[in-house]
Design a protein around this motif. Structure first.
Motif, PDB file in Angstrom:
ATOM      1  N   ASN A  88      41.889  38.133  53.846  1.00  0.00           N
ATOM      2  CA  ASN A  88      42.876  39.137  53.471  1.00  0.00           C
ATOM      3  C   ASN A  88      43.184  39.174  51.973  1.00  0.00           C
ATOM      4  O   ASN A  88      44.078  39.896  51.542  1.00  0.00           O
ATOM      5  N   LYS A  89      42.451  38.392  51.192  1.00  0.00           N
ATOM      6  CA  LYS A  89      42.543  38.449  49.734  1.00  0.00           C
ATOM      7  C   LYS A  89      41.255  37.880  49.162  1.00  0.00           C
ATOM      8  O   LYS A  89      40.442  37.283  49.884  1.00  0.00           O
ATOM      9  N   LYS A  90      41.055  38.067  47.876  1.00  0.00           N
ATOM     10  CA  LYS A  90      39.845  37.540  47.254  1.00  0.00           C
ATOM     11  C   LYS A  90      39.946  36.021  47.127  1.00  0.00           C
ATOM     12  O   LYS A  90      40.961  35.485  46.697  1.00  0.00           O
ATOM     13  N   ILE A  91      38.863  35.353  47.508  1.00  0.00           N
ATOM     14  CA  ILE A  91      38.748  33.901  47.363  1.00  0.00           C
ATOM     15  C   ILE A  91      37.643  33.608  46.352  1.00  0.00           C
ATOM     16  O   ILE A  91      36.505  34.067  46.513  1.00  0.00           O
ATOM     17  N   ASN A  92      37.981  32.861  45.309  1.00  0.00           N
ATOM     18  CA  ASN A  92      36.998  32.504  44.283  1.00  0.00           C
ATOM     19  C   ASN A  92      36.304  31.197  44.653  1.00  0.00           C
ATOM     20  O   ASN A  92      36.960  30.187  44.918  1.00  0.00           O
ATOM     21  N   LEU A  93      34.976  31.232  44.674  1.00  0.00           N
ATOM     22  CA  LEU A  93      34.176  30.049  44.979  1.00  0.00           C
ATOM     23  C   LEU A  93      33.206  29.785  43.838  1.00  0.00           C
ATOM     24  O   LEU A  93      32.865  30.688  43.070  1.00  0.00           O
ATOM     25  N   ASN A  94      32.729  28.569  43.771  1.00  0.00           N
ATOM     26  CA  ASN A  94      31.763  28.192  42.744  1.00  0.00           C
ATOM     27  C   ASN A  94      30.341  28.563  43.186  1.00  0.00           C
ATOM     28  O   ASN A  94      29.443  27.734  43.263  1.00  0.00           O
ATOM     29  N   LEU A  95      30.181  29.849  43.519  1.00  0.00           N
ATOM     30  CA  LEU A  95      28.910  30.437  43.940  1.00  0.00           C
ATOM     31  C   LEU A  95      28.759  31.781  43.234  1.00  0.00           C
ATOM     32  O   LEU A  95      29.713  32.279  42.638  1.00  0.00           O
ATOM     33  N   ASN A  96      27.592  32.377  43.332  1.00  0.00           N
ATOM     34  CA  ASN A  96      27.388  33.712  42.772  1.00  0.00           C
ATOM     35  C   ASN A  96      28.000  34.767  43.691  1.00  0.00           C
ATOM     36  O   ASN A  96      27.591  34.895  44.851  1.00  0.00           O
ATOM     37  N   LEU A  97      28.963  35.534  43.176  1.00  0.00           N
ATOM     38  CA  LEU A  97      29.553  36.614  43.959  1.00  0.00           C
ATOM     39  C   LEU A  97      28.638  37.837  43.862  1.00  0.00           C
ATOM     40  O   LEU A  97      28.539  38.475  42.830  1.00  0.00           O
ATOM     41  N   GLU A  98      27.985  38.158  44.967  1.00  0.00           N
ATOM     42  CA  GLU A  98      27.034  39.272  44.994  1.00  0.00           C
ATOM     43  C   GLU A  98      27.713  40.586  45.369  1.00  0.00           C
ATOM     44  O   GLU A  98      27.169  41.661  45.110  1.00  0.00           O
ATOM     45  N   GLY A  99      28.870  40.510  46.006  1.00  0.00           N
ATOM     46  CA  GLY A  99      29.567  41.729  46.397  1.00  0.00           C
ATOM     47  C   GLY A  99      30.942  41.413  46.962  1.00  0.00           C
ATOM     48  O   GLY A  99      31.168  40.333  47.526  1.00  0.00           O
ATOM     49  N   LEU A 100      31.878  42.352  46.766  1.00  0.00           N
ATOM     50  CA  LEU A 100      33.232  42.234  47.311  1.00  0.00           C
ATOM     51  C   LEU A 100      33.655  43.627  47.749  1.00  0.00           C
ATOM     52  O   LEU A 100      33.686  44.552  46.941  1.00  0.00           O
ATOM     53  N   PHE A 101      33.973  43.788  49.036  1.00  0.00           N
ATOM     54  CA  PHE A 101      34.227  45.112  49.597  1.00  0.00           C
ATOM     55  C   PHE A 101      35.571  45.132  50.315  1.00  0.00           C
ATOM     56  O   PHE A 101      35.841  44.283  51.169  1.00  0.00           O
ATOM     57  N   LYS A 102      36.391  46.097  49.964  1.00  0.00           N
ATOM     58  CA  LYS A 102      37.734  46.227  50.527  1.00  0.00           C
ATOM     59  C   LYS A 102      37.673  47.125  51.764  1.00  0.00           C
ATOM     60  O   LYS A 102      37.249  48.283  51.686  1.00  0.00           O
ATOM     61  N   ILE A 103      38.083  46.583  52.905  1.00  0.00           N
ATOM     62  CA  ILE A 103      38.040  47.310  54.170  1.00  0.00           C
ATOM     63  C   ILE A 103      39.469  47.405  54.725  1.00  0.00           C
ATOM     64  O   ILE A 103      39.996  46.414  55.253  1.00  0.00           O
ATOM     65  N   PRO A 104      40.136  48.554  54.602  1.00  0.00           N
ATOM     66  CA  PRO A 104      41.485  48.684  55.177  1.00  0.00           C
ATOM     67  C   PRO A 104      41.445  48.606  56.702  1.00  0.00           C
ATOM     68  O   PRO A 104      40.596  49.220  57.340  1.00  0.00           O
ATOM     69  N   ILE A 105      42.369  47.837  57.259  1.00  0.00           N
ATOM     70  CA  ILE A 105      42.473  47.722  58.714  1.00  0.00           C
ATOM     71  C   ILE A 105      43.653  48.565  59.204  1.00  0.00           C
ATOM     72  O   ILE A 105      43.512  49.404  60.077  1.00  0.00           O
ATOM     73  N   HIS A 106      44.813  48.337  58.639  1.00  0.00           N
ATOM     74  CA  HIS A 106      45.983  49.190  58.841  1.00  0.00           C
ATOM     75  C   HIS A 106      46.886  48.988  57.629  1.00  0.00           C
ATOM     76  O   HIS A 106      46.494  48.331  56.653  1.00  0.00           O
ATOM     77  N   LYS A 107      48.083  49.542  57.644  1.00  0.00           N
ATOM     78  CA  LYS A 107      48.950  49.533  56.455  1.00  0.00           C
ATOM     79  C   LYS A 107      49.256  48.128  55.957  1.00  0.00           C
ATOM     80  O   LYS A 107      49.393  47.900  54.759  1.00  0.00           O
ATOM     81  N   GLN A 108      49.362  47.178  56.880  1.00  0.00           N
ATOM     82  CA  GLN A 108      49.749  45.825  56.502  1.00  0.00           C
ATOM     83  C   GLN A 108      48.553  44.882  56.295  1.00  0.00           C
ATOM     84  O   GLN A 108      48.743  43.742  55.900  1.00  0.00           O
ATOM     85  N   LEU A 109      47.341  45.336  56.589  1.00  0.00           N
ATOM     86  CA  LEU A 109      46.213  44.408  56.545  1.00  0.00           C
ATOM     87  C   LEU A 109      44.985  45.048  55.909  1.00  0.00           C
ATOM     88  O   LEU A 109      44.598  46.155  56.262  1.00  0.00           O
ATOM     89  N   VAL A 110      44.407  44.295  54.968  1.00  0.00           N
ATOM     90  CA  VAL A 110      43.140  44.680  54.342  1.00  0.00           C
ATOM     91  C   VAL A 110      42.196  43.501  54.461  1.00  0.00           C
ATOM     92  O   VAL A 110      42.588  42.348  54.278  1.00  0.00           O
ATOM     93  N   ARG A 111      40.942  43.782  54.804  1.00  0.00           N
ATOM     94  CA  ARG A 111      39.912  42.750  54.781  1.00  0.00           C
ATOM     95  C   ARG A 111      39.104  42.898  53.507  1.00  0.00           C
ATOM     96  O   ARG A 111      38.734  44.006  53.116  1.00  0.00           O
ATOM     97  N   TYR A 112      38.824  41.773  52.868  1.00  0.00           N
ATOM     98  CA  TYR A 112      37.880  41.755  51.752  1.00  0.00           C
ATOM     99  C   TYR A 112      36.627  41.038  52.233  1.00  0.00           C
ATOM    100  O   TYR A 112      36.671  39.860  52.589  1.00  0.00           O
ATOM    101  N   ILE A 113      35.532  41.774  52.258  1.00  0.00           N
ATOM    102  CA  ILE A 113      34.263  41.191  52.660  1.00  0.00           C
ATOM    103  C   ILE A 113      33.614  40.565  51.414  1.00  0.00           C
ATOM    104  O   ILE A 113      33.293  41.266  50.466  1.00  0.00           O
ATOM    105  N   HIS A 114      33.478  39.254  51.433  1.00  0.00           N
ATOM    106  CA  HIS A 114      32.889  38.506  50.327  1.00  0.00           C
ATOM    107  C   HIS A 114      31.415  38.234  50.626  1.00  0.00           C
ATOM    108  O   HIS A 114      31.068  37.813  51.728  1.00  0.00           O
ATOM    109  N   VAL A 115      30.568  38.449  49.625  1.00  0.00           N
ATOM    110  CA  VAL A 115      29.143  38.105  49.749  1.00  0.00           C
ATOM    111  C   VAL A 115      28.813  37.148  48.618  1.00  0.00           C
ATOM    112  O   VAL A 115      28.694  37.549  47.445  1.00  0.00           O
ATOM    113  N   TYR A 116      28.684  35.876  48.950  1.00  0.00           N
ATOM    114  CA  TYR A 116      28.366  34.840  47.976  1.00  0.00           C
ATOM    115  C   TYR A 116      26.955  34.308  48.218  1.00  0.00           C
ATOM    116  O   TYR A 116      26.519  34.200  49.373  1.00  0.00           O
ATOM    117  N   LYS A 117      26.272  33.969  47.131  1.00  0.00           N
ATOM    118  CA  LYS A 117      24.963  33.339  47.216  1.00  0.00           C
ATOM    119  C   LYS A 117      24.998  31.991  46.518  1.00  0.00           C
ATOM    120  O   LYS A 117      25.535  31.860  45.409  1.00  0.00           O
TER     121      LYS A 117
END
Length: 335
Positions: A304-333
């Motif tokens: 539900n928020k961006k998480i920073n990792l010690n990996l290569n961030l290949e993509g970050l996509f915001k997916i609204p679920i409803h007014k109170q919730l958003v998913r952030y799809i993280h793609v790390y390599k």
């Protein structure tokens, strides 16, 4: 040239999924994005759409036309002069407007192009069940004509929604998004895929259908059991290495007990907004999970928020679920 139609929802994620699939299938050529339409050289259009979540169609392009102010007469003259086409069997022409140009009458254009093709080929028109679908894709200033290679199987994603599975729990990710996340992780047949918060098994199902080997755990015994029930219902138990009730912070021991040092991909949807006393320190667990990932492996997860990792961030996509919730799809390599 091959053209791909991206889904109208989450088009950036769809484009990333297409790039991942092109990578999986070994394509090394040029990629040109025209909003929701993507052009490549010769690539595996049928296999890519068969496997995709957010790629609607693929076409073998046989004609292209550039314009500033559309003229029906000029367009039809150019088709008459330039279109080269061979058809075995019956055909129908269908317009796909990816740009809503009110000056272009779709029904009229279908009839006119269909008549030109009939004059050029002598093929039979069949509007209800054609053997060949000729797709006319209209963009802002370009038009492409192609033979349909493959259309995405929307029925599968509709009939396999989480609430229709044998074991259901609210909050499960829809199979369309689960499939896309598996693709973003570049999962190939025979890869070992781990879901350390496996819930009802959505990611494991999609990875198993591709031919991956499956590892999963969940701190809630009901979820672990439910995941196995669902995997059995999809005839995927032969792909399962192990599913068990386990706190994800012990994932290293989990792998060790199954004689596995590292996995090829981690795909998961950890719980958010749930008491950490019950579920453990979720973000801390997310940060240690890459330790069991192979070099060049992918870690794809929702949060539900961006998480920073010690990996290569290949993509970050915001997916609204409803007014109170958003998913952030993280793609790390992991490199």
């Amino acid at each position: 040239m091959i053209g791909y139609v991206l889904s109208g929802d989450h088009t950036d994620l769809a484009f990333a999924e297409l790039n991942a699939l092109l990578d999986i299938f070994g394509y090394k050529g040029k990629i040109e994005r025209l909003d929701r339409y993507v052009l490549t050289g010769e690539s595996r259009g049928e296999e890519i759409v068969n496997r995709a979540g957010y790629i609607n169609e693929s076409h073998k392009i046989i004609y292209s036309y550039n314009y500033e102010n559309f003229s029906l007469e000029g367009f039809l003259r150019d088709i008459e002069r330039s279109l080269e086409i061979k058809i075995n069997g019956s055909y129908a022409v269908r317009i796909l407007k990816l740009h809503k140009d009110k000056s272009i009458n779709s029904q009229l254009l279908e009839r006119e192009i269909g008549a030109i093709i009939k004059r050029k080929t002598g093929a039979k028109v069949n509007l209800t069940n054609p053997e060949n679908l000729i797709r006319v894709v209209i963009l802002k200033d370009r038009i492409f004509i192609g033979n349909l290679i493959k259309m995405r199987d929307k029925k599968y994603f509709y009939e396999n929604r989480p609430h229709l599975r044998k074991y259901f729990h609210p909050g499960s990710i829809l199979p369309k998004l689960a499939r896309a996340m598996v693709n973003l992780a570049r999962v190939r047949e025979g890869d070992i895929v781990l879901d350390p918060f496996c819930g009802t098994g959505g990611f494991l199902i999609e990875a198993g259908l591709i031919g991956a080997k499956l590892l999963g755990c969940d701190i809630d015994w009901r979820m672990a059991r439910g995941s196995l029930i669902n995997l059995e219902d999809y005839n995927l138990l032969d792909k399962v290495i192990k599913i068990e009730c386990l706190d994800a912070k012990y994932v290293k021991d989990f792998l060790k007990r199954n004689n596995i040092e590292k996995v090829d991909a981690i795909i998961t949807d950890p719980p958010y907004g749930i008491s950490t006393a019950k579920k453990g320190e979720i973000e801390e667990i997310i940060k240690i999970l890459p330790e069991v990932l192979k070099e060049n492996g992918y870690f794809v997860f929702a949060y539900n928020k961006k998480i920073n990792l010690n990996l290569n961030l290949e993509g970050l996509f915001k997916i609204p679920i409803h007014k109170q919730l958003v998913r952030y799809i993280h793609v790390y390599k992991k490199v």
